[in-house]
Design a protein around this motif. Structure first.
Motif, PDB file in Angstrom:
ATOM      1  N   LEU A  35       0.850  -1.186   0.000  1.00 57.60           N
ATOM      2  CA  LEU A  35       0.000   0.000   0.000  1.00 57.60           C
ATOM      3  C   LEU A  35       0.887   1.238   0.000  1.00 57.60           C
ATOM      4  O   LEU A  35       1.926   1.264   0.654  1.00 57.60           O
ATOM      5  N   VAL A  36       0.472   2.267  -0.731  1.00 55.70           N
ATOM      6  CA  VAL A  36       1.259   3.501  -0.799  1.00 55.70           C
ATOM      7  C   VAL A  36       0.705   4.527   0.180  1.00 55.70           C
ATOM      8  O   VAL A  36      -0.503   4.577   0.446  1.00 55.70           O
ATOM      9  N   GLY A  37       1.620   5.352   0.723  1.00 56.12           N
ATOM     10  CA  GLY A  37       1.189   6.354   1.680  1.00 56.12           C
ATOM     11  C   GLY A  37       2.228   7.429   1.878  1.00 56.12           C
ATOM     12  O   GLY A  37       3.241   7.493   1.174  1.00 56.12           O
ATOM     13  N   GLU A  38       1.962   8.289   2.854  1.00 62.48           N
ATOM     14  CA  GLU A  38       2.876   9.370   3.224  1.00 62.48           C
ATOM     15  C   GLU A  38       2.852   9.544   4.731  1.00 62.48           C
ATOM     16  O   GLU A  38       1.798   9.427   5.365  1.00 62.48           O
ATOM     17  N   LEU A  39       4.010   9.848   5.284  1.00 64.77           N
ATOM     18  CA  LEU A  39       4.128  10.181   6.697  1.00 64.77           C
ATOM     19  C   LEU A  39       4.630  11.609   6.815  1.00 64.77           C
ATOM     20  O   LEU A  39       5.654  11.961   6.221  1.00 64.77           O
ATOM     21  N   ALA A  40       3.898  12.428   7.546  1.00 67.31           N
ATOM     22  CA  ALA A  40       4.311  13.804   7.816  1.00 67.31           C
ATOM     23  C   ALA A  40       4.632  13.922   9.303  1.00 67.31           C
ATOM     24  O   ALA A  40       3.785  13.624  10.153  1.00 67.31           O
ATOM     25  N   LEU A  41       5.860  14.328   9.604  1.00 69.74           N
ATOM     26  CA  LEU A  41       6.341  14.417  10.976  1.00 69.74           C
ATOM     27  C   LEU A  41       6.629  15.860  11.345  1.00 69.74           C
ATOM     28  O   LEU A  41       7.098  16.647  10.514  1.00 69.74           O
ATOM     29  N   PRO A  42       6.384  16.234  12.606  1.00 69.78           N
ATOM     30  CA  PRO A  42       6.771  17.574  13.048  1.00 69.78           C
ATOM     31  C   PRO A  42       8.286  17.703  13.120  1.00 69.78           C
ATOM     32  O   PRO A  42       9.020  16.697  13.125  1.00 69.78           O
ATOM     33  N   GLU A  43       8.750  18.935  13.183  1.00 70.12           N
ATOM     34  CA  GLU A  43      10.189  19.173  13.306  1.00 70.12           C
ATOM     35  C   GLU A  43      10.727  18.594  14.609  1.00 70.12           C
ATOM     36  O   GLU A  43      11.857  18.093  14.664  1.00 70.12           O
ATOM     37  N   ASN A  44       9.929  18.649  15.680  1.00 65.99           N
ATOM     38  CA  ASN A  44      10.307  18.041  16.956  1.00 65.99           C
ATOM     39  C   ASN A  44       9.705  16.636  17.039  1.00 65.99           C
ATOM     40  O   ASN A  44       8.989  16.201  16.141  1.00 65.99           O
ATOM     41  N   ASP A  45       9.994  15.926  18.125  1.00 67.59           N
ATOM     42  CA  ASP A  45       9.408  14.607  18.309  1.00 67.59           C
ATOM     43  C   ASP A  45       7.888  14.726  18.384  1.00 67.59           C
ATOM     44  O   ASP A  45       7.351  15.607  19.069  1.00 67.59           O
ATOM     45  N   PRO A  46       7.158  13.843  17.703  1.00 65.84           N
ATOM     46  CA  PRO A  46       5.695  13.932  17.754  1.00 65.84           C
ATOM     47  C   PRO A  46       5.148  13.577  19.129  1.00 65.84           C
ATOM     48  O   PRO A  46       5.686  12.723  19.836  1.00 65.84           O
ATOM     49  N   VAL A  47       4.058  14.239  19.471  1.00 64.53           N
ATOM     50  CA  VAL A  47       3.366  13.970  20.729  1.00 64.53           C
ATOM     51  C   VAL A  47       2.438  12.769  20.572  1.00 64.53           C
ATOM     52  O   VAL A  47       2.253  11.984  21.502  1.00 64.53           O
ATOM     53  N   ARG A  63      -0.225  10.026  -5.081  1.00 64.75           N
ATOM     54  CA  ARG A  63       0.894   9.238  -4.560  1.00 64.75           C
ATOM     55  C   ARG A  63       1.070   7.941  -5.331  1.00 64.75           C
ATOM     56  O   ARG A  63       2.171   7.398  -5.419  1.00 64.75           O
ATOM     57  N   GLY A  64      -0.002   7.406  -5.879  1.00 67.67           N
ATOM     58  CA  GLY A  64       0.064   6.143  -6.599  1.00 67.67           C
ATOM     59  C   GLY A  64      -1.122   5.263  -6.249  1.00 67.67           C
ATOM     60  O   GLY A  64      -2.072   5.696  -5.589  1.00 67.67           O
ATOM     61  N   THR A  65      -1.056   4.024  -6.677  1.00 69.77           N
ATOM     62  CA  THR A  65      -2.145   3.068  -6.465  1.00 69.77           C
ATOM     63  C   THR A  65      -1.672   1.943  -5.559  1.00 69.77           C
ATOM     64  O   THR A  65      -0.636   1.327  -5.811  1.00 69.77           O
ATOM     65  N   SER A  66      -2.443   1.681  -4.530  1.00 70.93           N
ATOM     66  CA  SER A  66      -2.148   0.539  -3.674  1.00 70.93           C
ATOM     67  C   SER A  66      -2.555  -0.750  -4.381  1.00 70.93           C
ATOM     68  O   SER A  66      -3.554  -0.793  -5.110  1.00 70.93           O
ATOM     69  N   GLN A  67      -1.784  -1.788  -4.164  1.00 70.54           N
ATOM     70  CA  GLN A  67      -2.081  -3.075  -4.780  1.00 70.54           C
ATOM     71  C   GLN A  67      -3.389  -3.644  -4.234  1.00 70.54           C
ATOM     72  O   GLN A  67      -3.888  -3.238  -3.187  1.00 70.54           O
ATOM     73  N   GLY A  68      -3.911  -4.621  -4.978  1.00 72.67           N
ATOM     74  CA  GLY A  68      -5.130  -5.283  -4.541  1.00 72.67           C
ATOM     75  C   GLY A  68      -6.365  -4.623  -5.102  1.00 72.67           C
ATOM     76  O   GLY A  68      -6.302  -3.764  -5.983  1.00 72.67           O
TER      77      GLY A  68
END
Length: 233
Positions: free
Chosen positions: A26-38, A86-91
């Protein structure tokens, strides 16, 4: 700078892939804060056969804003057979059944990458997935946007009641499927559930004022210390 519908605030963004138990990617994206996430939002999108995907606008705006405004990690992905930029997830789309493995893959990714305090953020079809398949010990709670309560049954609600984790449903006044009064009756069987009716809103949460309400209520549950969310940066 005023935060507008198209505003993208700073975050560490990376394309990711999730591997399911039945061998799909499966395709995806992770967005993280500049600091450690809460905490972490795992986003479950609306019905893919009706245009739902990881880029559905409320989920996209959560990823654009909440890492910077509320120190949240935001993980979005396309469930099986779903396509976005982002693209197509398989299945292939499996009407909410095989998608249980997609949720499991997202939670496994969060655990392996030490993403803290995962919450499920489901919208429409995504709320059904959260209620049916999101009762995992890793899950801190769930926030439901426009829950139809069609695939998810009273038995699923009873199971969530036993699960004991927090549950918040944001229900538009003019929703196409389930409106606040009926939602309050249906969710009454979950003692820890909170139903919030949103005046003037519709199922798709179109309009910046409604997006701001949704994002505020998400942060109120997941990282209330970040409130109030600024309108300018």
């Amino acid at each position: 700078m005023e935060i507008r519908a198209s505003t993208v605030l700073p975050a560490k963004r990376e394309d990711i892939e999730l591997d399911t138990g039945d061998g799909l990617t499966l395709v995806g994206e992770l967005a993280l804060p500049e600091n450690d996430p809460v905490a972490t939002l795992i986003c479950l999108h609306p019905l893919p056969t009706h245009g739902g995907m990881m880029d559905s606008h409320v989920l996209r705006k959560a990823s654009y804003r909440l890492p910077a405004l509320a120190d949240l990690a935001v993980l979005r992905f396309n469930t099986r057979g779903t396509t976005s930029e982002r693209g197509t997830s398989q299945g292939a789309f499996d009407h909410g059944n095989g998608e249980r493995l997609d949720i499991a893959a997202a939670l496994e990714y969060a655990e392996f990458h030490d993403l803290p305090h995962p919450w499920l953020l489901g919208w429409s079809f995504g709320t059904e997935l959260a209620l049916k398949w999101g009762r995992d010990p890793l899950v801190e709670g769930a926030i439901l946007l426009s829950p139809p309560l069609k695939r998810a049954t009273d038995e699923d609600l009873d199971a969530w009641a036993t699960f004991g984790r927090p549950l918040t449903a944001l229900v538009p006044e003019f929703d196409d499927y389930l409106r606040p009064a009926e939602a309050a009756e249906r969710f009454a069987r979950v003692p820890q559930a909170e139903v919030i009716g949103v005046d003037g809103a519709k199922h798709l949460w179109v309009g910046e004022p409604y997006v701001r309400i949704v994002l505020t209520e998400i942060v109120r549950r997941v990282n209330p210390m970040a409130l109030p969310l600024p309108a300018e940066v």
